[in-house]
Design a protein around this motif. Sequence first.
Motif, mmCIF file in Angstrom:
data_model
loop_
_atom_site.group_PDB
_atom_site.id
_atom_site.type_symbol
_atom_site.label_atom_id
_atom_site.label_comp_id
_atom_site.label_asym_id
_atom_site.label_seq_id
_atom_site.Cartn_x
_atom_site.Cartn_y
_atom_site.Cartn_z
ATOM 1 N N ASP A 207 93.073 0.039 3.093
ATOM 2 C CA ASP A 207 94.113 -0.981 3.186
ATOM 3 C C ASP A 207 94.583 -1.321 1.773
ATOM 4 O OD1 ASP A 207 95.699 -3.262 3.552
ATOM 5 O OD2 ASP A 207 94.490 -3.945 5.248
ATOM 6 N N THR A 208 95.853 -1.051 1.481
ATOM 7 C CA THR A 208 96.380 -1.249 0.131
ATOM 8 C C THR A 208 97.023 -2.619 -0.065
ATOM 9 O OG1 THR A 208 98.587 -0.340 0.626
ATOM 10 C CG2 THR A 208 96.847 1.232 0.017
ATOM 11 N N THR A 209 96.953 -3.479 0.951
ATOM 12 C CA THR A 209 97.544 -4.814 0.824
ATOM 13 C C THR A 209 96.917 -5.554 -0.356
ATOM 14 O OG1 THR A 209 97.843 -4.926 3.230
ATOM 15 C CG2 THR A 209 98.009 -6.988 2.006
ATOM 16 N N GLY A 210 97.762 -5.979 -1.280
ATOM 17 C CA GLY A 210 97.286 -6.718 -2.443
ATOM 18 C C GLY A 210 96.718 -5.852 -3.555
ATOM 19 N N ASP A 211 96.613 -4.543 -3.340
ATOM 20 C CA ASP A 211 96.079 -3.637 -4.365
ATOM 21 C C ASP A 211 97.205 -2.889 -5.057
ATOM 22 O OD1 ASP A 211 93.496 -4.317 -3.823
ATOM 23 O OD2 ASP A 211 93.023 -2.503 -2.668
ATOM 24 N N ASP A 212 97.001 -2.596 -6.353
ATOM 25 C CA ASP A 212 97.946 -1.716 -7.028
ATOM 26 C C ASP A 212 97.502 -0.278 -6.805
ATOM 27 O OD1 ASP A 212 95.770 -1.353 -8.705
ATOM 28 O OD2 ASP A 212 96.630 -2.456 -10.390
ATOM 29 N N VAL A 213 98.272 0.667 -7.329
ATOM 30 C CA VAL A 213 97.977 2.085 -7.110
ATOM 31 C C VAL A 213 96.607 2.453 -7.661
ATOM 32 C CG1 VAL A 213 98.666 4.446 -7.650
ATOM 33 C CG2 VAL A 213 100.406 2.743 -7.066
ATOM 34 N N ALA A 214 96.281 1.944 -8.844
ATOM 35 C CA ALA A 214 95.011 2.279 -9.488
ATOM 36 C C ALA A 214 93.818 1.844 -8.647
ATOM 37 C CB ALA A 214 94.937 1.638 -10.871
ATOM 38 N N ALA A 215 93.892 0.642 -8.077
ATOM 39 C CA ALA A 215 92.785 0.138 -7.268
ATOM 40 C C ALA A 215 92.598 0.967 -6.000
ATOM 41 C CB ALA A 215 93.030 -1.327 -6.914
ATOM 42 N N SER A 216 93.711 1.307 -5.357
ATOM 43 C CA SER A 216 93.630 2.120 -4.137
ATOM 44 C C SER A 216 93.138 3.523 -4.457
ATOM 45 C CB SER A 216 95.008 2.205 -3.463
ATOM 46 O OG SER A 216 95.454 0.926 -3.063
ATOM 47 N N LEU A 217 93.592 4.059 -5.592
ATOM 48 C CA LEU A 217 93.188 5.402 -5.985
ATOM 49 C C LEU A 217 91.703 5.462 -6.313
ATOM 50 C CD1 LEU A 217 94.701 8.062 -6.200
ATOM 51 C CD2 LEU A 217 95.050 7.625 -8.631
ATOM 52 N N ASP A 218 91.171 4.395 -6.873
ATOM 53 C CA ASP A 218 89.731 4.348 -7.173
ATOM 54 C C ASP A 218 88.907 4.485 -5.895
ATOM 55 O OD1 ASP A 218 89.917 4.142 -9.900
ATOM 56 O OD2 ASP A 218 89.745 1.961 -9.964
ATOM 57 N N LYS A 219 89.342 3.810 -4.835
ATOM 58 C CA LYS A 219 88.633 3.895 -3.557
ATOM 59 C C LYS A 219 88.632 5.332 -3.038
ATOM 60 C CE LYS A 219 90.005 -0.822 -2.247
ATOM 61 N NZ LYS A 219 90.798 -1.642 -1.288
ATOM 62 N N ILE A 220 89.773 5.987 -3.175
ATOM 63 C CA ILE A 220 89.893 7.364 -2.699
ATOM 64 C C ILE A 220 89.077 8.315 -3.569
ATOM 65 C CG2 ILE A 220 91.503 9.280 -2.374
ATOM 66 C CD1 ILE A 220 93.621 7.214 -1.618
ATOM 67 N N HIS A 221 89.108 8.099 -4.875
ATOM 68 C CA HIS A 221 88.353 8.949 -5.788
ATOM 69 C C HIS A 221 86.858 8.913 -5.481
ATOM 70 C CE1 HIS A 221 91.561 9.252 -9.219
ATOM 71 N NE2 HIS A 221 91.850 9.974 -8.157
ATOM 72 N N ASN A 222 86.362 7.756 -5.082
ATOM 73 C CA ASN A 222 84.941 7.643 -4.730
ATOM 74 C C ASN A 222 84.604 8.525 -3.530
ATOM 75 O OD1 ASN A 222 84.370 5.812 -6.776
ATOM 76 N ND2 ASN A 222 84.817 4.022 -5.494
ATOM 77 N N LEU A 223 85.505 8.551 -2.553
ATOM 78 C CA LEU A 223 85.284 9.378 -1.370
ATOM 79 C C LEU A 223 85.394 10.865 -1.710
ATOM 80 C CD1 LEU A 223 87.412 7.299 1.172
ATOM 81 C CD2 LEU A 223 84.921 7.459 1.100
ATOM 82 N N VAL A 224 86.333 11.190 -2.583
ATOM 83 C CA VAL A 224 86.527 12.583 -3.008
ATOM 84 C C VAL A 224 85.327 13.069 -3.812
ATOM 85 C CG1 VAL A 224 87.912 14.095 -4.485
ATOM 86 C CG2 VAL A 224 89.044 12.485 -2.951
ATOM 87 N N ALA A 225 84.848 12.222 -4.720
ATOM 88 C CA ALA A 225 83.697 12.593 -5.551
ATOM 89 C C ALA A 225 82.458 12.830 -4.696
ATOM 90 C CB ALA A 225 83.436 11.497 -6.589
ATOM 91 N N ALA A 226 82.347 12.053 -3.614
ATOM 92 C CA ALA A 226 81.191 12.218 -2.731
ATOM 93 C C ALA A 226 81.189 13.581 -2.045
ATOM 94 C CB ALA A 226 81.197 11.110 -1.676
ATOM 95 N N LYS A 227 82.373 14.212 -1.986
ATOM 96 C CA LYS A 227 82.480 15.557 -1.409
ATOM 97 C C LYS A 227 82.178 16.644 -2.437
ATOM 98 C CE LYS A 227 83.944 14.872 2.898
ATOM 99 N NZ LYS A 227 83.318 15.497 4.096
ATOM 100 N N GLY A 228 82.013 16.233 -3.688
ATOM 101 C CA GLY A 228 81.719 17.207 -4.730
ATOM 102 C C GLY A 228 82.936 17.828 -5.386
ATOM 103 N N TRP A 229 84.132 17.272 -5.119
ATOM 104 C CA TRP A 229 85.343 17.806 -5.728
ATOM 105 C C TRP A 229 85.588 17.112 -7.064
ATOM 106 C CZ3 TRP A 229 87.374 16.533 -0.358
ATOM 107 C CH2 TRP A 229 87.158 17.613 0.515
ATOM 108 N N ARG A 230 85.972 17.875 -8.040
ATOM 109 C CA ARG A 230 86.176 17.352 -9.391
ATOM 110 C C ARG A 230 87.627 16.916 -9.603
ATOM 111 N NH1 ARG A 230 84.971 20.561 -15.101
ATOM 112 N NH2 ARG A 230 85.642 18.852 -16.499
ATOM 113 N N ILE A 231 87.779 15.693 -10.078
ATOM 114 C CA ILE A 231 89.111 15.146 -10.360
ATOM 115 C C ILE A 231 89.328 15.126 -11.864
ATOM 116 C CG2 ILE A 231 90.621 13.137 -10.124
ATOM 117 C CD1 ILE A 231 88.970 12.353 -7.666
#
Length: 232
Positions: A207-231
């Motif tokens: 849910d991006t309500t009240g979040d800027d792009v950086a905050a929302s992207l951080d949440k996604i990056h955590n999920l991506v990192a958990a898959k072992g993909w390098r950003i």
Amino acid sequence: MSTAAPVITLDGPGGAGKGTLASELARGLGWWLLDSGALYRLVGLSALREGLDPDRAEDRERAVAIAQALPVHFVPDKGAGQRVELAGEDVTDAIRADAVSEAASRWAALPPIREALLSRQRDFVALPGLIADGRDMGTVIFPDADLKLYITASAEERARRRYAQLSEKGVAANLEWIYREIVERDERDASRDAAPLKPAVDAHVIDTTGDDVAASLDKIHNLVAAKGWRIN
């Protein structure tokens, strides 16, 4: 369905920020980006240019033919993520017009249109991976995607964002009208028979309500990192 290349899907209503997040994620991972909404917008734009009406059977047949043969080309662009070309014409901005958005939503509710674009979307899968942005990526197009995200935000938030975008461009806009249009589009997208808008059962809701792009992207990056993909 399984693919050799990994797939991350981002679904959700318009204005929630999934397009920006998908573009940033594709850039960070170095993966391909599919903006499935652009395909429906291209159908909407083409239909508007030809004066087609989804309520007329003969026009629906013509729109299906358009969807099946869309001469679309996505061109990487550092500033905009990617440009969209239709038969060589840059329509990146044209397909974002409110009238095109409305037309795209109406045409997307028709099963023959969605069927016409189904295989075309799946053909975008390629190494090193694909970021698929849309409304039914995780539920219909890529049901076996490696990671599914559902990006959402309140209708009020999305209306304010759209109003701000238009104001920055010097376009006169009415916040209340934008809000009503968003609510109506949400209801239409969620209640259609063909691929209704909803989170996949195994999707992570962001849910991006009240979040800027950086905050929302951080949440996604955590999920991506958990898959072992390098950003990067």
